[in-house]
Scaffold this active site. Structure first.
Site, PDB file in Angstrom:
ATOM      1  N   CYS A 259     -21.467 113.249  50.131  1.00 23.64           N
ATOM      2  CA  CYS A 259     -22.836 113.748  50.361  1.00 23.64           C
ATOM      3  C   CYS A 259     -23.323 114.691  49.271  1.00 23.64           C
ATOM      4  CB  CYS A 259     -22.892 114.467  51.709  1.00 23.64           C
ATOM      5  SG  CYS A 259     -22.029 113.589  53.018  1.00 23.64           S
TER       6      CYS A 259
ATOM      7  N   HIS B 274     -28.565 121.799  53.101  1.00 19.88           N
ATOM      8  CA  HIS B 274     -27.839 120.560  53.392  1.00 19.88           C
ATOM      9  C   HIS B 274     -28.180 120.133  54.813  1.00 19.88           C
ATOM     10  CE1 HIS B 274     -24.964 117.460  52.684  1.00 19.88           C
ATOM     11  NE2 HIS B 274     -24.135 117.875  53.619  1.00 19.88           N
TER      12      HIS B 274
ATOM     13  N   GLU C 218     -23.135 126.608  56.931  1.00 18.25           N
ATOM     14  CA  GLU C 218     -24.099 126.758  55.847  1.00 18.25           C
ATOM     15  C   GLU C 218     -24.948 128.012  56.064  1.00 18.25           C
ATOM     16  OE1 GLU C 218     -27.395 124.282  53.215  1.00 18.25           O
ATOM     17  OE2 GLU C 218     -26.824 123.509  55.189  1.00 18.25           O
TER      18      GLU C 218
ATOM     19  N   LYS D 180     -33.657 116.401  56.121  1.00 17.33           N
ATOM     20  CA  LYS D 180     -32.865 115.394  56.822  1.00 17.33           C
ATOM     21  C   LYS D 180     -33.323 115.227  58.264  1.00 17.33           C
ATOM     22  CE  LYS D 180     -28.490 115.859  54.230  1.00 17.33           C
ATOM     23  NZ  LYS D 180     -28.834 116.993  53.359  1.00 17.33           N
TER      24      LYS D 180
ATOM     25  N   HIS E  99     -29.687 111.385  56.887  1.00 11.55           N
ATOM     26  CA  HIS E  99     -28.710 111.773  55.868  1.00 11.55           C
ATOM     27  C   HIS E  99     -28.370 110.557  55.024  1.00 11.55           C
ATOM     28  CE1 HIS E  99     -25.645 113.606  53.662  1.00 11.55           C
ATOM     29  NE2 HIS E  99     -24.870 114.084  54.617  1.00 11.55           N
TER      30      HIS E  99
ATOM     31  N   PHE F   2     -18.096 115.571  52.225  1.00 12.70           N
ATOM     32  CA  PHE F   2     -16.737 115.327  52.713  1.00 12.70           C
ATOM     33  C   PHE F   2     -15.760 115.457  51.543  1.00 12.70           C
ATOM     34  CE2 PHE F   2     -17.357 112.441  56.707  1.00 12.70           C
ATOM     35  CZ  PHE F   2     -17.971 113.485  57.352  1.00 12.70           C
TER      36      PHE F   2
END
Length: 409
Positions: free
Chosen positions: A162, A299, A310, A331, A336, A395
């Site tokens: 991502c 994010h 975050e 998002k 996403h 990830f």
């Protein structure tokens, strides 16, 4: 001396729209793009929703034969890259040796992989077609873009899940800074909406299980329970300031900071500490103070752990100023898009800087007590943006942070 790097072109393919202005207009309108999947049979899948690209016209830049030989993730990249080059007025007016590419993708040609795997299940391995490998390998997006636009400088692919598109933009920024190229096509692309990807992400409980599409993606909301899969491509044309000025180019903004770290902690769960360090590194790289930042495109995946960590990372870096920042997660609208998401978000944020209106975080109805910052809930707001930050956390513990500033001569 490091060269200054500016953005001179934008291109996008996304659920919000397939040109920067349409995508941005829909974002500030708070348009929800999450729907029930109709492009394939979802029987047997627990998750049946996604945010998908609509009205995509590959034939605008690809012949039928070319399109047949490219997975959709590659087609998206070619389309968005050509649109960005045209926006920058470089499509037919560049030195091929001075134009490079860094493209991000998380999955590569997953639609081809899924379709051809199904053929093999039914008819045996001999049913795998000759273009199987050239269509699934992740580097083919940058390869096909290079062929389509005649880019002969550095060309590479970043696959940091991502964070891929944000890493790609940051790496392209460094490439120009150091004088290796005058122009770079940078961003990400992804076309991962298929049964295998949905089943895989659902198996690790990453996807939203909400059955109502309009409420599924809800970053920072108390009732969030996973992300919604999206797709598309977001592309920036980066250019050395000297090169842009010499041709009297339109300049959107300047790229001023890049931070990249690894959590070295867990394959899927964030540590938070890596994000803190990446934001600090980006600010240091840009020679900016935390209070110089006006807006963060977070994010903000809508997963319980990511949004909490975050938020904590932003507070650790920005201290009291964290509560004065405007923060939003687009998002919530476009889902996403994995390796493309940082590129899509960069395009939307640059448009927000240009027009002075910040897109909202939709579906933020009951704010999580642990997510206590200003996430621009549900309605876009007017605000002058001199500096914005774009966060991407992937990830594997990959963290990539970019800082953009209004261009000043």
């Amino acid at each position: 001396m490091k060269k200054r790097v500016v953005v001179t072109g934008l291109g996008i393919v996304s659920p919000l729209g397939n040109d920067p202005q349409s995508a941005y207009d829909n974002a500030i309108a708070g348009k929800n793009c999450v729907e029930n999947i109709t492009s394939f049979d979802t029987e047997g899948l627990k998750v049946k929703i996604a945010a998908q690209v609509k009205d995509f016209e590959s034939e605008k830049y690809l012949t039928k034969r070319e399109a047949r030989r490219q997975d959709l993730f590659s087609q998206y990249a070619v389309y968005a890259s050509i649109e960005a080059l045209k926006d920058a007025k470089l499509y037919e007016a560049h030195n091929p040796d001075d134009l490079g590419i860094v493209m991000g993708t998380g999955m590569g040609g997953m639609i081809t992989f899924a379709n051809d795997l199904n053929k093999a299940f039914v008819g045996g391995y001999s049913k795998i077609p000759p273009m199987f490998i050239p269509m699934i390998i992740p580097n083919m997006a940058s390869g096909n873009v290079a062929i389509a636009v005649d880019a002969k400088n550095h060309s590479t692919t970043v696959t940091t899940a991502c964070a891929a598109a944000t890493h790609a933009i940051g790496d392209a920024f460094r490439h120009i800074q150091r004088g290796y190229a005058e122009m770079m096509i940078a961003g990400g692309t992804e076309a991962g909406v298929n049964p295998y990807t949905l089943a895989g992400f659902n198996a690790i409980t990453a996807l939203s299980t909400t059955e109502e599409p309009s409420k599924a993606s809800r970053p920072f909301d108390k009732d969030r329970n996973g992300f919604v899969l999206g797709e598309g491509s977001g592309i920036l044309i980066l250019e050395s300031l000297e090169h842009a000025l010499a041709r009297n180019a339109k300049i959107y903004c300047e790229v001023v900071g890049y931070g990249s770290t690894s959590d070295a902690y867990h394959i899927t769960a964030p540590s938070g500490l890596g994000a803190v360090k990446a934001m600090e590194n980006a600010l240091k790289d840009a020679n900016l103070k935390p209070e110089d930042v006006d807006y963060i495109n977070a994010h903000g995946t809508s997963t319980p752990i990511n949004d909490k960590f975050e938020t904590e990372a932003i507070k650790a870096v920005f201290k009291d100023h964290a509560y004065k920042l405007k923060i939003s997660s687009t998002k919530s609208m476009h889902g996403h898009a994995l390796g493309a998401t940082g590129g899509i978000e960069a395009v939307l944020s640059i448009k927000a800087m240009q027009e002075g209106i910040i897109p909202p975080t939709i579906n933020l109805e009951t704010q999580d007590e642990e997510c206590d910052l200003d996430y621009v809930p549900n309605i876009a707001i007017k605000k002058d943006i001199d500096v914005f930050m774009s966060n991407s956390l992937g990830f594997g513990g990959h963290n990539a942070i970019l800082l953009f500033r209004k261009y000043e001569s």
